[in-house]
Design an enzyme around this catalytic site. Structure first.
Site, PDB file in Angstrom:
ATOM      1  N   ILE A 161      -2.645  -4.426   4.079  1.00 54.92           N
ATOM      2  CA  ILE A 161      -2.435  -5.322   5.213  1.00 54.92           C
ATOM      3  C   ILE A 161      -3.618  -6.245   5.475  1.00 54.92           C
ATOM      4  O   ILE A 161      -3.445  -7.314   6.056  1.00 54.92           O
ATOM      5  CB  ILE A 161      -2.010  -4.573   6.491  1.00 54.92           C
ATOM      6  CG1 ILE A 161      -3.103  -3.643   7.005  1.00 54.92           C
ATOM      7  CG2 ILE A 161      -0.708  -3.833   6.278  1.00 54.92           C
ATOM      8  CD1 ILE A 161      -2.810  -3.055   8.388  1.00 54.92           C
TER       9      ILE A 161
ATOM     10  N   CYS B 267       2.089  -1.829   6.355  1.00 54.83           N
ATOM     11  CA  CYS B 267       2.002  -0.615   7.158  1.00 54.83           C
ATOM     12  C   CYS B 267       0.614  -0.002   7.046  1.00 54.83           C
ATOM     13  O   CYS B 267       0.023   0.034   5.968  1.00 54.83           O
ATOM     14  CB  CYS B 267       3.045   0.389   6.672  1.00 54.83           C
ATOM     15  SG  CYS B 267       3.057   1.955   7.576  1.00 54.83           S
ATOM     16  N   ALA B 268       0.127   0.503   8.171  1.00 52.79           N
ATOM     17  CA  ALA B 268      -1.072   1.331   8.208  1.00 52.79           C
ATOM     18  C   ALA B 268      -0.708   2.604   8.962  1.00 52.79           C
ATOM     19  O   ALA B 268      -0.109   2.551  10.036  1.00 52.79           O
ATOM     20  CB  ALA B 268      -2.216   0.611   8.913  1.00 52.79           C
TER      21      ALA B 268
ATOM     22  N   PHE C 208       0.825  -1.199   0.000  1.00 52.02           N
ATOM     23  CA  PHE C 208       0.000   0.000   0.000  1.00 52.02           C
ATOM     24  C   PHE C 208       0.866   1.258   0.000  1.00 52.02           C
ATOM     25  O   PHE C 208       0.556   2.231  -0.684  1.00 52.02           O
ATOM     26  CB  PHE C 208      -0.949  -0.009   1.201  1.00 52.02           C
ATOM     27  CG  PHE C 208      -2.032   1.032   1.110  1.00 52.02           C
ATOM     28  CD1 PHE C 208      -3.153   0.788   0.336  1.00 52.02           C
ATOM     29  CD2 PHE C 208      -1.928   2.231   1.783  1.00 52.02           C
ATOM     30  CE1 PHE C 208      -4.158   1.745   0.233  1.00 52.02           C
ATOM     31  CE2 PHE C 208      -2.919   3.185   1.695  1.00 52.02           C
ATOM     32  CZ  PHE C 208      -4.037   2.951   0.920  1.00 52.02           C
TER      33      PHE C 208
ATOM     34  N   HIS D 159     -11.395   3.828  10.393  1.00 54.59           N
ATOM     35  CA  HIS D 159     -11.018   2.718   9.497  1.00 54.59           C
ATOM     36  C   HIS D 159      -9.678   2.118   9.910  1.00 54.59           C
ATOM     37  O   HIS D 159      -9.496   0.899   9.891  1.00 54.59           O
ATOM     38  CB  HIS D 159     -10.963   3.239   8.049  1.00 54.59           C
ATOM     39  CG  HIS D 159     -10.581   2.202   7.044  1.00 54.59           C
ATOM     40  ND1 HIS D 159     -11.427   1.170   6.690  1.00 54.59           N
ATOM     41  CD2 HIS D 159      -9.446   2.030   6.317  1.00 54.59           C
ATOM     42  CE1 HIS D 159     -10.828   0.412   5.790  1.00 54.59           C
ATOM     43  NE2 HIS D 159      -9.628   0.906   5.545  1.00 54.59           N
TER      44      HIS D 159
END
Length: 149
Positions: free
Chosen positions: A45, A74-75, A14, A82
């Site tokens: 993810i 990764c976020a 992402f 969210h």
């Protein structure tokens, strides 16, 4: 373990810059351990747990050929909730695959409040989250072997 471990890295792309750093760190550790490495790429993810389940599913053609997996992704927290849902489901899903299939796993999923922190934790020269996840996977493979599993 007498033979070189065969590890699958499952990476979420992402954020390409972060994914590149995580992958670099993980591959460096695994190559130093003479591990055979394969890479599976998924978009984000949330796709890490199903990809891991597919890789270790008992009916998969060829059977279980990997000794363990490293989950990388990764976020970064945004303005909505969210982030919390995605992080919780990705983390618990990876853990569930590891436990359900008795598979050694190194979890290199970053869940961070800022982009700067993601960069710092992913950078192989600083936080090296990918390298640490690879080390965790290798250690669990060793432990599984020591326990005769």
């Amino acid at each position: 373990m007498t033979t070189a471990p065969h590890i699958v890295i499952i990476e979420a792309r992402f954020y390409d810059e972060i994914a590149d750093d995580l992958l670099t760190g993980a591959k460096r550790v695994l190559e130093a351990a003479s591990a055979k490495v394969e890479i599976i790429t998924v978009p984000g993810i949330l796709e890490l747990p199903p990809a891991a389940a597919f890789a270790f599913h008992p009916t998969r053609k060829g059977g279980q050929r990997y000794h363990g997996f490293v989950a990388l992704g990764c976020a970064v927290k945004g303005e909505t909730d969210h982030y919390e849902h995605v992080c919780r489901e990705a983390m618990s899903g990876v853990q569930r695959v590891a436990l359900d299939f008795s598979v050694p796993c190194g979890n290199g999923i970053l869940t961070v409040p800022t982009w700067a922190l993601a960069q710092d934790r992913a950078d192989p020269a600083r936080g090296d989250a990918g390298g640490r996840a690879a080390k965790a996977c290798l250690r669990l493979i060793e432990l599984k072997h020591q326990l005769g599993l």
